[in-house]
Design a protein around this motif. Structure first.
Motif, PDB file in Angstrom:
ATOM      1  N   VAL A  33       6.046   7.324  -0.843  1.00  0.00           N
ATOM      2  CA  VAL A  33       6.940   6.973  -1.951  1.00  0.00           C
ATOM      3  C   VAL A  33       6.094   6.324  -3.048  1.00  0.00           C
ATOM      4  N   PRO A  34       6.414   6.559  -4.330  1.00  0.00           N
ATOM      5  CA  PRO A  34       5.705   5.825  -5.387  1.00  0.00           C
ATOM      6  C   PRO A  34       5.900   4.325  -5.216  1.00  0.00           C
ATOM      7  N   SER A  35       4.845   3.558  -5.416  1.00  0.00           N
ATOM      8  CA  SER A  35       4.919   2.106  -5.222  1.00  0.00           C
ATOM      9  C   SER A  35       6.003   1.474  -6.079  1.00  0.00           C
ATOM     10  N   SER A  36       6.160   1.968  -7.293  1.00  0.00           N
ATOM     11  CA  SER A  36       7.122   1.365  -8.212  1.00  0.00           C
ATOM     12  C   SER A  36       8.563   1.584  -7.790  1.00  0.00           C
ATOM     13  N   LYS A  37       8.792   2.493  -6.844  1.00  0.00           N
ATOM     14  CA  LYS A  37      10.150   2.755  -6.355  1.00  0.00           C
ATOM     15  C   LYS A  37      10.644   1.634  -5.454  1.00  0.00           C
ATOM     16  N   LEU A  38       9.725   0.857  -4.885  1.00  0.00           N
ATOM     17  CA  LEU A  38      10.098  -0.197  -3.939  1.00  0.00           C
ATOM     18  C   LEU A  38      10.007  -1.557  -4.613  1.00  0.00           C
ATOM     19  N   VAL A  39      11.122  -2.271  -4.618  1.00  0.00           N
ATOM     20  CA  VAL A  39      11.219  -3.585  -5.247  1.00  0.00           C
ATOM     21  C   VAL A  39      11.383  -4.640  -4.151  1.00  0.00           C
ATOM     22  N   VAL A  64       4.846  -4.017   2.240  1.00  0.00           N
ATOM     23  CA  VAL A  64       5.609  -2.773   2.346  1.00  0.00           C
ATOM     24  C   VAL A  64       5.654  -2.339   3.803  1.00  0.00           C
ATOM     25  N   GLY A  65       6.824  -1.890   4.240  1.00  0.00           N
ATOM     26  CA  GLY A  65       6.997  -1.365   5.584  1.00  0.00           C
ATOM     27  C   GLY A  65       7.607   0.016   5.566  1.00  0.00           C
ATOM     28  N   VAL A  66       7.252   0.817   6.544  1.00  0.00           N
ATOM     29  CA  VAL A  66       7.881   2.116   6.785  1.00  0.00           C
ATOM     30  C   VAL A  66       8.321   2.132   8.243  1.00  0.00           C
ATOM     31  N   LEU A  67       9.622   2.323   8.467  1.00  0.00           N
ATOM     32  CA  LEU A  67      10.211   2.305   9.807  1.00  0.00           C
ATOM     33  C   LEU A  67      10.951   3.602  10.071  1.00  0.00           C
ATOM     34  N   VAL A 127       0.608   1.198   7.114  1.00  0.00           N
ATOM     35  CA  VAL A 127       1.011   1.453   5.729  1.00  0.00           C
ATOM     36  C   VAL A 127      -0.053   0.893   4.791  1.00  0.00           C
ATOM     37  N   GLU A 128      -0.333   1.635   3.727  1.00  0.00           N
ATOM     38  CA  GLU A 128      -1.210   1.174   2.646  1.00  0.00           C
ATOM     39  C   GLU A 128      -0.480   1.357   1.323  1.00  0.00           C
ATOM     40  N   ASP A 129      -0.580   0.373   0.454  1.00  0.00           N
ATOM     41  CA  ASP A 129       0.030   0.421  -0.881  1.00  0.00           C
ATOM     42  C   ASP A 129      -1.103   0.422  -1.892  1.00  0.00           C
ATOM     43  N   ARG A 130      -1.535   1.619  -2.283  1.00  0.00           N
ATOM     44  CA  ARG A 130      -2.721   1.740  -3.124  1.00  0.00           C
ATOM     45  C   ARG A 130      -2.574   2.901  -4.096  1.00  0.00           C
ATOM     46  N   VAL A 153      -7.449   6.273  -6.941  1.00  0.00           N
ATOM     47  CA  VAL A 153      -6.889   5.232  -6.072  1.00  0.00           C
ATOM     48  C   VAL A 153      -7.276   3.824  -6.507  1.00  0.00           C
ATOM     49  N   SER A 154      -8.495   3.643  -6.959  1.00  0.00           N
ATOM     50  CA  SER A 154      -8.970   2.296  -7.296  1.00  0.00           C
ATOM     51  C   SER A 154      -8.824   1.957  -8.778  1.00  0.00           C
ATOM     52  N   LEU A 155      -8.244   2.845  -9.562  1.00  0.00           N
ATOM     53  CA  LEU A 155      -8.082   2.570 -10.982  1.00  0.00           C
ATOM     54  C   LEU A 155      -6.980   1.544 -11.217  1.00  0.00           C
ATOM     55  N   PRO A 156      -7.071   0.769 -12.297  1.00  0.00           N
ATOM     56  CA  PRO A 156      -5.969  -0.141 -12.629  1.00  0.00           C
ATOM     57  C   PRO A 156      -4.718   0.649 -13.009  1.00  0.00           C
ATOM     58  N   GLU A 157      -3.588  -0.008 -12.911  1.00  0.00           N
ATOM     59  CA  GLU A 157      -2.311   0.649 -13.151  1.00  0.00           C
ATOM     60  C   GLU A 157      -2.229   1.282 -14.536  1.00  0.00           C
TER      61      GLU A 157
END
Length: 412
Positions: A33-39, A64-67, A127-130, A153-157
């Motif tokens: 999932v895109p990181s910005s989708k999770l608040v 962040v968790g994935v279950l 899980v990784e949030d990157r 992956v390592s670039l700033p937003e």
């Protein structure tokens, strides 16, 4: 030579313990999932991968968790759960799971609740949030595969944007398109003209439709040069990379411009999620069609119709000069082609040509890997000691005819 029915099944199927799905599950990190989708403390999101349903959420502290979607107690959906105090609480009986997948509260249990929770059987996923994406490893064991440290992956937003769309066709159709250089000048002719701008090198693809392809195997897959002759003793070269199992890293349209990574991850046998990562390693990305989308979970748009009206194709617009009648987005044009192939493309009656070499190599890499997995071995392209995802850099440019295209990559 057309593919056999058996190989087409092996290539495409991921549900219900299919070998390809199990190989991907064990040996690759999967974008979820895109990181910005999770608040933080916000609504959880359903994520379907390889034919199974999961729930992704961001806790109070930002983890962040994935279950598995269903609560381990009475198996109702955790999508309805309350995301609070660093955990997801089922609203049926109040059981609570943290981001690591551990049951931490079972308020309806009489006795030593803490000890009881330790013995509840649950699947726990790394899980990784990157890179603007939440990734999950669904495999078994304590040692996850190497993380795909792709160039964005390592670039700033500020230097990347991430969007995705669920498409009702098999995933391999999307992966093949990312490595199909010859379709760009035809299917995307009008989109290229609209978006490229004056002098953009990408316009060369609309004039030389039959590129000569040259390949080089890499530890992560392969790279290839699509070489197009120009009129003045020059050639336009696009050097792109295929990274197993689904990443197509596409060169920038001009020097210091933004590159794109296309990838199509399997939702189930007849559905995939198309991902678009737009990034610029040199400077902030700025406002683009991709970064301006209001919905990162549903962009680019799907074709606006169904098969009864050619998926909403605008024939009036075609009369006025548009090449495809799908003006919405480059991705919409691709999606229409996938839908036209059917839920799972039949590769047994294809009649291929010289331009299809990169597509064939995608299939060969996937089939070789799944057969290695079936034989009880770790796929070579998933665990080479030389595997370095950061080396998958794609570039393009105009060179004198007869030049070595590798000069482009050495200058990148």
């Amino acid at each position: 030579m057309p593919m056999t029915k058996e190989d087409n099944e092996l290539l495409t199927r991921v549900d219900d313990g299919a070998p390809m799905g199990e190989m991907i599950r064990q040996h690759y990190w999967i974008p979820a999932v895109p990181s910005s989708k999770l608040v933080a403390d916000g609504a959880p999101v359903r994520v379907r991968l390889l034919g199974a349903n999961y729930v992704a959420f961001r806790t109070t502290d930002g983890s962040v968790g994935v279950l598995d979607e269903l609560c381990p107690h009475r198996k109702t959906s955790l999508l309805m759960g309350r995301n609070e105090n660093n955990g997801l609480r089922c609203i049926f009986h109040g059981w609570k799971l943290n981001a690591h997948g551990e049951v931490v509260e079972a308020p309806n249990h009489v006795g030593d609740q803490q000890q009881f929770c330790k013995h509840v059987r649950v699947n726990r996923y790394r899980v990784e949030d990157r890179g603007g994406i939440v990734w999950v490893w669904l495999g078994r064991g304590d040692t996850p595969p190497k993380f795909p440290e792709l160039p964005f992956v390592s670039l700033p937003e500020s230097q990347r944007s991430v969007t995705s769309q669920e498409v009702p066709t098999n995933w391999v159709q999307g992966v093949e398109a990312s490595m199909d250089s010859s379709h760009v000048g035809v299917l995307h002719e009008s989109t290229t003209q609209i978006t490229a701008g004056s002098g953009n090198q990408r316009l060369h693809m609309t004039k030389a439709l039959a590129p000569r392809l040259e390949f080089e195997d890499r530890p992560y897959g392969y790279r290839y040069a699509a070489i197009r002759p120009l009129s003045d003793d020059q050639v336009y070269v696009r050097l792109n990379n295929f990274v197993m199992p689904w990443y197509g890293i596409i060169c920038a349209p001009d020097a210091n411009g933004p590159s794109t990574v296309f990838f199509s991850t399997p939702v189930d046998d007849v559905t995939h999620r198309a991902w678009f990562v737009h990034f610029n390693p040199h400077r902030p990305l700025g406002m683009t069609v991709m970064s301006a989308t209001p919905d990162v979970w549903a962009f680019p748009p799907l074709p606006p119709g169904g098969p009864e009206d050619n998926w909403g194709q605008n024939r009036d617009l075609m009369k006025r000069g548009h090449a495809t009648g799908f003006p919405q987005h480059l991705g919409t044009e691709d999606f229409a082609m996938f839908l036209g192939q059917g839920p799972i493309a039949d590769r047994t009656t294809e009649q291929l040509c010289s331009a299809d070499g990169a597509v064939l190599r995608v299939r060969q890499a996937l089939l070789k890997s799944v057969r290695e997995f079936q034989a009880g071995r770790t796929p070579t392209l998933a665990d080479s000691p030389e595997l370095d995802y950061r080396q998958a850099v794609s570039v393009g440019g105009v060179l004198p005819a007869g030049s070595d295209w590798r000069d482009l990559s050495s200058a990148a």
